[in-house]
Design a protein around this motif. Structure first.
Motif, PDB file in Angstrom:
ATOM      1  N   PHE A 149     -39.493 -53.179  -6.331  1.00  0.00           N
ATOM      2  CA  PHE A 149     -39.664 -52.329  -7.499  1.00  0.00           C
ATOM      3  C   PHE A 149     -40.848 -51.393  -7.283  1.00  0.00           C
ATOM      4  O   PHE A 149     -41.954 -51.835  -6.977  1.00  0.00           O
ATOM      5  N   HIS A 150     -40.607 -50.100  -7.457  1.00  0.00           N
ATOM      6  CA  HIS A 150     -41.632 -49.084  -7.258  1.00  0.00           C
ATOM      7  C   HIS A 150     -41.891 -48.364  -8.582  1.00  0.00           C
ATOM      8  O   HIS A 150     -40.941 -47.968  -9.271  1.00  0.00           O
ATOM      9  N   GLY A 151     -43.146 -48.178  -8.917  1.00  0.00           N
ATOM     10  CA  GLY A 151     -43.476 -47.387 -10.095  1.00  0.00           C
ATOM     11  C   GLY A 151     -43.291 -45.905  -9.817  1.00  0.00           C
ATOM     12  O   GLY A 151     -43.575 -45.414  -8.719  1.00  0.00           O
ATOM     13  N   LEU A 152     -42.805 -45.170 -10.827  1.00  0.00           N
ATOM     14  CA  LEU A 152     -42.615 -43.724 -10.727  1.00  0.00           C
ATOM     15  C   LEU A 152     -43.175 -43.113 -12.004  1.00  0.00           C
ATOM     16  O   LEU A 152     -42.601 -43.301 -13.086  1.00  0.00           O
ATOM     17  N   LEU A 153     -44.305 -42.445 -11.916  1.00  0.00           N
ATOM     18  CA  LEU A 153     -45.087 -41.975 -13.060  1.00  0.00           C
ATOM     19  C   LEU A 153     -45.673 -43.177 -13.807  1.00  0.00           C
ATOM     20  O   LEU A 153     -45.050 -44.233 -13.895  1.00  0.00           O
ATOM     21  N   THR A 154     -46.876 -42.997 -14.343  1.00  0.00           N
ATOM     22  CA  THR A 154     -47.552 -44.096 -15.035  1.00  0.00           C
ATOM     23  C   THR A 154     -47.281 -44.012 -16.536  1.00  0.00           C
ATOM     24  O   THR A 154     -46.958 -42.932 -17.060  1.00  0.00           O
ATOM     25  N   PRO A 155     -47.418 -45.115 -17.263  1.00  0.00           N
ATOM     26  CA  PRO A 155     -47.284 -45.042 -18.727  1.00  0.00           C
ATOM     27  C   PRO A 155     -48.229 -44.016 -19.339  1.00  0.00           C
ATOM     28  O   PRO A 155     -47.860 -43.325 -20.303  1.00  0.00           O
ATOM     29  N   GLY A 156     -49.444 -43.882 -18.794  1.00  0.00           N
ATOM     30  CA  GLY A 156     -50.388 -42.900 -19.307  1.00  0.00           C
ATOM     31  C   GLY A 156     -49.885 -41.480 -19.153  1.00  0.00           C
ATOM     32  O   GLY A 156     -50.016 -40.653 -20.058  1.00  0.00           O
ATOM     33  N   GLU A 157     -49.304 -41.167 -17.996  1.00  0.00           N
ATOM     34  CA  GLU A 157     -48.757 -39.832 -17.773  1.00  0.00           C
ATOM     35  C   GLU A 157     -47.612 -39.527 -18.736  1.00  0.00           C
ATOM     36  O   GLU A 157     -47.424 -38.390 -19.171  1.00  0.00           O
ATOM     37  N   LEU A 158     -46.849 -40.564 -19.081  1.00  0.00           N
ATOM     38  CA  LEU A 158     -45.667 -40.374 -19.920  1.00  0.00           C
ATOM     39  C   LEU A 158     -45.990 -40.305 -21.403  1.00  0.00           C
ATOM     40  O   LEU A 158     -45.292 -39.636 -22.163  1.00  0.00           O
ATOM     41  N   GLN A 159     -47.040 -41.012 -21.839  1.00  0.00           N
ATOM     42  CA  GLN A 159     -47.227 -41.230 -23.271  1.00  0.00           C
ATOM     43  C   GLN A 159     -48.435 -40.525 -23.869  1.00  0.00           C
ATOM     44  O   GLN A 159     -48.448 -40.260 -25.072  1.00  0.00           O
ATOM     45  N   HIS A 160     -49.476 -40.266 -23.085  1.00  0.00           N
ATOM     46  CA  HIS A 160     -50.754 -39.851 -23.671  1.00  0.00           C
ATOM     47  C   HIS A 160     -51.000 -38.358 -23.516  1.00  0.00           C
ATOM     48  O   HIS A 160     -50.638 -37.756 -22.501  1.00  0.00           O
ATOM     49  N   GLY A 161     -51.662 -37.778 -24.504  1.00  0.00           N
ATOM     50  CA  GLY A 161     -52.050 -36.379 -24.415  1.00  0.00           C
ATOM     51  C   GLY A 161     -50.858 -35.442 -24.472  1.00  0.00           C
ATOM     52  O   GLY A 161     -49.790 -35.769 -24.986  1.00  0.00           O
ATOM     53  N   GLU A 162     -51.052 -34.240 -23.943  1.00  0.00           N
ATOM     54  CA  GLU A 162     -49.969 -33.255 -23.937  1.00  0.00           C
ATOM     55  C   GLU A 162     -48.910 -33.653 -22.907  1.00  0.00           C
ATOM     56  O   GLU A 162     -49.225 -34.135 -21.820  1.00  0.00           O
ATOM     57  N   ILE A 163     -47.666 -33.435 -23.249  1.00  0.00           N
ATOM     58  CA  ILE A 163     -46.550 -33.826 -22.386  1.00  0.00           C
ATOM     59  C   ILE A 163     -45.938 -32.565 -21.787  1.00  0.00           C
ATOM     60  O   ILE A 163     -45.373 -31.741 -22.510  1.00  0.00           O
ATOM     61  N   ASP A 164     -46.059 -32.418 -20.476  1.00  0.00           N
ATOM     62  CA  ASP A 164     -45.455 -31.291 -19.769  1.00  0.00           C
ATOM     63  C   ASP A 164     -44.239 -31.839 -19.030  1.00  0.00           C
ATOM     64  O   ASP A 164     -44.351 -32.347 -17.914  1.00  0.00           O
ATOM     65  N   PHE A 165     -43.069 -31.744 -19.655  1.00  0.00           N
ATOM     66  CA  PHE A 165     -41.870 -32.377 -19.093  1.00  0.00           C
ATOM     67  C   PHE A 165     -41.533 -31.810 -17.723  1.00  0.00           C
ATOM     68  O   PHE A 165     -41.205 -32.555 -16.788  1.00  0.00           O
ATOM     69  N   GLU A 166     -41.617 -30.496 -17.599  1.00  0.00           N
ATOM     70  CA  GLU A 166     -41.266 -29.863 -16.318  1.00  0.00           C
ATOM     71  C   GLU A 166     -42.186 -30.355 -15.208  1.00  0.00           C
ATOM     72  O   GLU A 166     -41.736 -30.633 -14.087  1.00  0.00           O
TER      73      GLU A 166
END
Length: 424
Positions: free
Chosen positions: A29-46
């Motif tokens: 199992f490999h992590g891809l993006l962290t929960p912090g990157e996904l959930q916190h602050g401004e979200i830049d989907f692109e």
């Protein structure tokens, strides 16, 4: 030879759950993006999508599956990435039909009656008003948000105005990147018109809350679990989720029937889901509250305690294109709950339980796992992903042989966990 599985938003706790799956030895199992990157602050989907693609392109091996148990943006990243790498997945359009609360309601209304009156509030209007046909008390919420953020109950016009002002100020954080994802599919005119940063009003539902978990594989809807969702007294904040539900068979069967009709209408296939309901204990009637296009990581340990295997297993099997098949029911305990220890006023945390204190409680009280949310020195109102009315101090997973025993264990844990606060 091991199969490589990428998990968007993988954290340490869920890594441990995945590695406890009975057949996990054959997978990496490999992590891809962290929960912090996904959930916190401004979200830049692109930017998140480009980061994920860069990491996957750089991987020296064969990608077996890309999966996640998080809501937006992770739930939308999964089908986009799976399409790019030729992997099984639910479609992006079906995910968005679940995640966009207004679009979801429109889809639901075509096949079920078990839903409240609803409509869009015009945030651009100088004096927004409730939609026609939606009466007080009502809930106001963004068409897309996290963990009940910006969800407010309004009993009257003054509370409606206050809620609209709060939502108007904060709706863009999630709504704008969500709007970018909506542009990736062909939208019905009514959804294109409101976009991703809109406000939904719904008449308040009544009864007790419950949820079901299920999946769709090759068009066949399977519900494998029902759970009770119990609030703090006189509050909309969750006290605990418990599995299995203690509601009785009639409302559980009605939830299954509603789930099957709605998920087929949405065109949801090859993915997991979790659907929240309100149930009337006396009549057995149910009303659909919300569809989540993923299973609940919050329930993983509950299924593990009772069934002997976490619900993550189904996510992984579907990600690999496999039929999840029948689930075992051979856990150590008969009932398990995820409890939310909360504080209902702001403050600065001056002391949290130490790792040694937590370990001592878990050693003394069997069937318990404790996760502390804030850190010492943190102001509770600075915590991310909180509901509009309370702050989480700890998550306690408690398993037992009866509901009464579980409640006693929970209280014993709380009594042994020292928190201290300074007033905000």
């Amino acid at each position: 030879m091991s199969t490589d599985i990428f998990v968007i938003g993988l954290d340490e706790e869920n890594q441990r759950v995945l590695e406890r799956l009975p057949w996990a030895g054959g997978y990496r199992f490999h992590g891809l993006l962290t929960p912090g990157e996904l959930q916190h602050g401004e979200i830049d989907f692109e930017a998140l999508l480009k980061t994920a693609q860069h990491e996957l392109d750089a991987f020296d091996g064969e990608i077996g599956a890309i999966v996640s148990y998080w809501d937006f943006p992770a739930a939308s990243l999964v089908p986009i990435l799976c399409a790019r790498y030729g992997l099984p997945s639910v479609s992006l359009e079906a995910v968005l039909k679940c995640e966009h609360k207004y679009w979801s309601r429109l889809e639901q209304r075509t096949v079920i009656d078990e839903l409240p009156n609803f409509g869009i509030v015009d945030l651009d209007d100088e004096q927004p008003a409730p939609p026609e046909g939606v009466g007080y008390p009502m809930w106001l919420k963004p068409v897309k948000s996290f963990s009940s953020e910006l969800a407010f109950k309004a009993e009257n016009a003054a509370e409606f105005a206050d809620a609209v002002a709060e939502i108007r100020a904060g709706v863009g954080r999630v709504g704008e990147p969500f709007g970018y994802v909506l542009e990736q599919v062909e939208l019905p005119p009514e959804i294109a018109r409101v976009g991703g940063a809109a406000c939904l009003a719904e008449e308040a539902l009544h009864g007790v809350q419950a949820a079901i978990e299920g999946y769709v594989y090759q068009g066949e809807v399977t519900v494998y679990g029902a759970l009770d969702s119990i609030n703090y007294p006189d509050s909309s904040s969750f006290l605990r989720h418990q599995y299995p539900a203690q509601l009785g068979e009639e409302p559980v069967q009605r939830m299954r029937d509603v789930a099957e009709r709605v998920m087929k209408q949405i065109g949801f296939d090859n993915g997991t889901f979790s659907i929240e309901f309100f149930c009337d204990p006396e009549s057995g009637q149910v009303a659909l509250l919300e569809i989540n296009p993923r299973h609940s990581q919050s329930h993983a340990e509950l299924f593990e305690f009772v069934d002997g295997i976490a619900n993550h297993e189904i996510m992984v099997r579907l990600g690999l294109g496999q039929d999840p098949g029948r689930r075992p029911t051979k856990g150590t305990y008969q009932i398990a709950g995820k409890w939310y220890l909360r504080r209902f006023e702001d403050g600065v945390v001056t002391r949290v339980p130490t790792p040694e204190e937590i370990a001592a409680v878990q050693d003394r009280i069997d069937g318990t796992q404790i996760q502390i949310v804030p850190e010492a020195g943190q102001r509770l109102s600075d915590l991310p992903e909180q509901d509009s009315y309370s702050f989480e101090l700890a998550h306690l997973f408690v398993a037992a042989h009866t509901e009464h025993e579980m409640i006693q264990k929970y209280q014993a844990c709380v009594d042994a966990l020292p928190f201290e606060f300074a007033e905000a």
